[in-house]
Design a protein around this motif. Structure first.
Motif, mmCIF file in Angstrom:
data_model
loop_
_atom_site.group_PDB
_atom_site.id
_atom_site.type_symbol
_atom_site.label_atom_id
_atom_site.label_comp_id
_atom_site.label_asym_id
_atom_site.label_seq_id
_atom_site.Cartn_x
_atom_site.Cartn_y
_atom_site.Cartn_z
ATOM 1 N N SER A 280 0.856 -1.182 0.000
ATOM 2 C CA SER A 280 0.000 0.000 0.000
ATOM 3 C C SER A 280 0.887 1.225 0.000
ATOM 4 C CB SER A 280 -0.898 0.024 1.241
ATOM 5 O OG SER A 280 -0.122 0.246 2.406
ATOM 6 N N GLU A 281 0.344 2.345 -0.427
ATOM 7 C CA GLU A 281 1.121 3.583 -0.420
ATOM 8 C C GLU A 281 1.502 3.970 1.007
ATOM 9 O OE1 GLU A 281 0.319 8.263 -1.363
ATOM 10 O OE2 GLU A 281 -0.325 6.806 -2.902
ATOM 11 N N ASP B 282 0.232 1.164 -10.997
ATOM 12 C CA ASP B 282 -0.003 1.624 -9.628
ATOM 13 C C ASP B 282 1.256 1.486 -8.780
ATOM 14 O OD1 ASP B 282 -2.612 2.222 -10.258
ATOM 15 O OD2 ASP B 282 -3.445 0.380 -9.417
ATOM 16 N N GLY B 283 1.978 0.378 -8.938
ATOM 17 C CA GLY B 283 3.190 0.161 -8.157
ATOM 18 C C GLY B 283 4.271 1.172 -8.483
ATOM 19 N N LEU B 284 4.459 1.453 -9.767
ATOM 20 C CA LEU B 284 5.492 2.404 -10.167
ATOM 21 C C LEU B 284 5.180 3.829 -9.687
ATOM 22 C CD1 LEU B 284 6.331 1.236 -13.803
ATOM 23 C CD2 LEU B 284 7.772 1.021 -11.771
ATOM 24 N N LYS B 285 3.915 4.193 -9.660
ATOM 25 C CA LYS B 285 3.537 5.521 -9.183
ATOM 26 C C LYS B 285 3.897 5.694 -7.707
ATOM 27 C CE LYS B 285 -0.196 6.324 -12.503
ATOM 28 N NZ LYS B 285 -1.667 6.395 -12.686
ATOM 29 N N ILE B 286 3.704 4.639 -6.918
ATOM 30 C CA ILE B 286 4.041 4.706 -5.495
ATOM 31 C C ILE B 286 5.551 4.800 -5.317
ATOM 32 C CG2 ILE B 286 3.998 3.416 -3.318
ATOM 33 C CD1 ILE B 286 1.240 2.339 -4.205
ATOM 34 N N LYS C 270 7.665 6.020 -7.449
ATOM 35 C CA LYS C 270 8.060 7.367 -7.884
ATOM 36 C C LYS C 270 7.802 8.383 -6.774
ATOM 37 C CE LYS C 270 7.421 10.803 -11.557
ATOM 38 N NZ LYS C 270 7.116 11.947 -10.671
ATOM 39 N N LYS C 271 6.718 8.195 -6.025
ATOM 40 C CA LYS C 271 6.430 9.107 -4.917
ATOM 41 C C LYS C 271 7.510 9.015 -3.843
ATOM 42 C CE LYS C 271 2.782 10.662 -1.808
ATOM 43 N NZ LYS C 271 1.379 10.516 -1.369
ATOM 44 N N VAL C 272 8.027 7.813 -3.600
ATOM 45 C CA VAL C 272 9.137 7.651 -2.663
ATOM 46 C C VAL C 272 10.346 8.455 -3.152
ATOM 47 C CG1 VAL C 272 10.835 6.010 -1.749
ATOM 48 C CG2 VAL C 272 8.418 5.396 -1.798
ATOM 49 N N ARG C 273 10.677 8.297 -4.423
ATOM 50 C CA ARG C 273 11.832 8.999 -4.995
ATOM 51 C C ARG C 273 11.646 10.511 -4.926
ATOM 52 N NH1 ARG C 273 13.588 7.745 -11.111
ATOM 53 N NH2 ARG C 273 11.636 8.818 -11.519
ATOM 54 N N ASP C 274 10.456 10.990 -5.290
ATOM 55 C CA ASP C 274 10.203 12.427 -5.315
ATOM 56 C C ASP C 274 10.156 13.028 -3.907
ATOM 57 O OD1 ASP C 274 10.069 12.238 -8.046
ATOM 58 O OD2 ASP C 274 7.874 12.308 -8.148
ATOM 59 N N THR C 275 9.594 12.283 -2.959
ATOM 60 C CA THR C 275 9.409 12.797 -1.602
ATOM 61 C C THR C 275 10.702 12.792 -0.804
ATOM 62 O OG1 THR C 275 7.115 12.009 -1.569
ATOM 63 C CG2 THR C 275 8.136 12.515 0.564
ATOM 64 N N TYR C 276 11.465 11.697 -0.900
ATOM 65 C CA TYR C 276 12.642 11.528 -0.043
ATOM 66 C C TYR C 276 13.972 11.691 -0.775
ATOM 67 C CZ TYR C 276 9.093 9.763 3.118
ATOM 68 O OH TYR C 276 7.968 9.647 3.896
ATOM 69 N N GLY C 277 13.917 11.817 -2.092
ATOM 70 C CA GLY C 277 15.138 12.074 -2.849
ATOM 71 C C GLY C 277 16.094 10.903 -2.913
ATOM 72 N N ILE C 278 15.577 9.685 -2.747
ATOM 73 C CA ILE C 278 16.421 8.489 -2.799
ATOM 74 C C ILE C 278 16.120 7.670 -4.046
ATOM 75 C CG2 ILE C 278 16.793 8.287 -0.311
ATOM 76 C CD1 ILE C 278 14.491 6.268 -0.210
ATOM 77 N N ILE D 261 8.452 1.436 -19.630
ATOM 78 C CA ILE D 261 7.782 2.280 -18.636
ATOM 79 C C ILE D 261 8.487 2.214 -17.291
ATOM 80 C CG2 ILE D 261 6.108 0.478 -18.001
ATOM 81 C CD1 ILE D 261 4.090 2.752 -17.529
ATOM 82 N N SER D 262 9.035 1.044 -16.941
ATOM 83 C CA SER D 262 9.749 0.909 -15.667
ATOM 84 C C SER D 262 10.962 1.829 -15.619
ATOM 85 C CB SER D 262 10.190 -0.540 -15.447
ATOM 86 O OG SER D 262 9.084 -1.395 -15.282
ATOM 87 N N ALA D 263 11.648 1.943 -16.738
ATOM 88 C CA ALA D 263 12.849 2.782 -16.804
ATOM 89 C C ALA D 263 12.521 4.260 -16.619
ATOM 90 C CB ALA D 263 13.563 2.566 -18.135
ATOM 91 N N GLU D 264 11.269 4.653 -16.864
ATOM 92 C CA GLU D 264 10.864 6.040 -16.665
ATOM 93 C C GLU D 264 10.677 6.368 -15.190
ATOM 94 O OE1 GLU D 264 7.375 6.780 -18.960
ATOM 95 O OE2 GLU D 264 8.292 6.196 -20.864
ATOM 96 N N TYR D 265 10.413 5.360 -14.369
ATOM 97 C CA TYR D 265 10.087 5.578 -12.958
ATOM 98 C C TYR D 265 11.192 5.127 -12.006
ATOM 99 C CZ TYR D 265 5.173 6.424 -14.212
ATOM 100 O OH TYR D 265 4.013 6.940 -14.712
ATOM 101 N N LEU D 266 11.986 4.140 -12.416
ATOM 102 C CA LEU D 266 12.954 3.518 -11.520
ATOM 103 C C LEU D 266 14.373 3.990 -11.797
ATOM 104 C CD1 LEU D 266 11.659 -0.175 -11.756
ATOM 105 C CD2 LEU D 266 11.128 1.485 -9.954
ATOM 106 N N ASP D 267 15.191 3.981 -10.757
ATOM 107 C CA ASP D 267 16.610 4.287 -10.907
ATOM 108 C C ASP D 267 17.430 3.027 -11.166
ATOM 109 O OD1 ASP D 267 16.746 7.259 -9.999
ATOM 110 O OD2 ASP D 267 15.500 6.261 -8.495
ATOM 111 N N VAL D 268 16.958 1.893 -10.626
ATOM 112 C CA VAL D 268 17.655 0.610 -10.793
ATOM 113 C C VAL D 268 16.649 -0.440 -11.220
ATOM 114 C CG1 VAL D 268 19.188 -1.093 -9.741
ATOM 115 C CG2 VAL D 268 19.204 1.261 -8.895
ATOM 116 N N LEU D 269 16.957 -1.126 -12.308
ATOM 117 C CA LEU D 269 16.131 -2.240 -12.776
ATOM 118 C C LEU D 269 16.754 -3.539 -12.262
ATOM 119 C CD1 LEU D 269 15.649 -1.154 -16.518
ATOM 120 C CD2 LEU D 269 14.340 -0.430 -14.502
ATOM 121 N N GLN D 270 15.955 -4.338 -11.574
ATOM 122 C CA GLN D 270 16.492 -5.570 -11.001
ATOM 123 C C GLN D 270 16.050 -6.793 -11.794
ATOM 124 O OE1 GLN D 270 17.224 -6.289 -6.689
ATOM 125 N NE2 GLN D 270 15.404 -7.593 -6.830
#
Length: 291
Positions: free
Chosen positions: A36-37, A82-86, A88-96, A110-119
């Motif tokens: 959950s968010e 939905d998962g990627l939006k959440i 992204k909110k972590v990245r935008d809010t906390y800068g990590i 689409i994952s590469a647009e939201y994530l810094d590391v692809l696993q």
């Protein structure tokens, strides 16, 4: 044995994340799956606070989808959008930086647009088409070593990634098959994979899973051994720790039997940093061993 040079760098709002030779121990952590968010944002805030207190470079991990489940009835996550939006909110809010598993080629763009590391999940670490598609995005990659592979065989994944010009790679040790439903950790994997030219991450929270038993069943994991394995990996020179964590693993929707309880994480990181300091991490990683 003289360990190879290995560097991994991410730009983040809070500053660069550097992992590898010449850098201090880093941390990849978060709940197994986006539940959950509210949960994700709360855990991210606590992890940022811990990282700040300890001076540790942090990458937040949670999967928008967990495709490798024991039954179709098990929770697999909120899904791609939905998962990627959440995350992204972590990245935008906390800068990590944020990280998630990628299971199929059609998710990569689409994952590469939201994530810094692809696993790349362990069971897909030899999937050439998926690895190449992820590498071509230019995003950093974390490739988990399959439990069916010897550590030196991860040279195959490294070769595929480098073939398209991507050199920002982590390799994760998460155990090897040891009889039915059990994994064992061979600490030699750490220097062996470091010598492939990538920083190595150590994932104790998957090694202690007992497969064939639901992760909702307390018998499905042995989290009491996570600190022992983690401390041993730090002593062996790992560049980064991977710790799946949850405020209350007993009610987690995925891998509840193997995640580290969140209120135990800071203490374990303090122990790990003390071991790293006592051994002289950079000296440990730079000094050749006699043969």
């Amino acid at each position: 044995m003289q360990l190879a040079d290995r560097q991994f760098t991410l730009d983040a709002k809070r500053g660069k994340v550097n992992i590898g030779k010449g850098h201090e121990l880093a941390l990849i952590a978060g709940p197994c799956v986006v539940e959950s968010e509210e949960l994700i944002m709360g855990v991210a805030k606590q992890l940022v606070d811990i990282a700040d207190r300890l001076g540790v470079a942090l990458i937040f991990k949670s999967s928008y989808e967990k495709d490798n489940r024991g039954t179709e009835k098990n929770w697999r996550g909120p899904g791609l959008e939905d998962g990627l939006k959440i995350l992204k909110k972590v990245r935008d809010t906390y800068g990590i930086p944020v990280l998630s598993d990628i299971h199929r080629q059609e998710d990569v763009k689409i994952s590469a647009e939201y994530l810094d590391v692809l696993q790349i999940p362990a069971y897909l670490c030899q999937q050439t088409s998926l690895i190449l598609e992820c590498a071509k995005t230019g995003r950093a990659l974390n490739v988990k070593k399959g439990q069916f592979l010897a550590p030196e065989n991860m040279s195959s994944a490294m070769s595929k990634i480098k073939s398209v010009g991507n050199k920002n790679v982590l390799l994760t040790e998460r155990g090897s098959c040891f009889g039915y439903n059990r994994l064992v950790s061979d600490m030699r994997s750490i220097p062996i994979m470091q010598n492939l030219g990538a920083p190595v991450v150590y994932d104790a929270t998957h090694i202690i899973r007992i497969y064939g038993i639901s992760s909702a069943d307390p018998k499905g994991g042995e989290p009491e051994f996570v600190p022992y394995l983690t401390r041993a990996a730090v002593a062996a020179g790992t560049d980064c720790l991977f710790l799946e964590t949850h405020p209350n693993p007993k009610v987690a929707l995925c891998d509840g039997a193997s995640m580290l309880k969140l209120d135990l994480l800071e203490g374990l990181m303090k122990q790990s940093l003390a071991i790293s300091k006592a051994l002289g991490r950079n000296a440990l990683n730079d000094a050749p061993l006699p043969r």
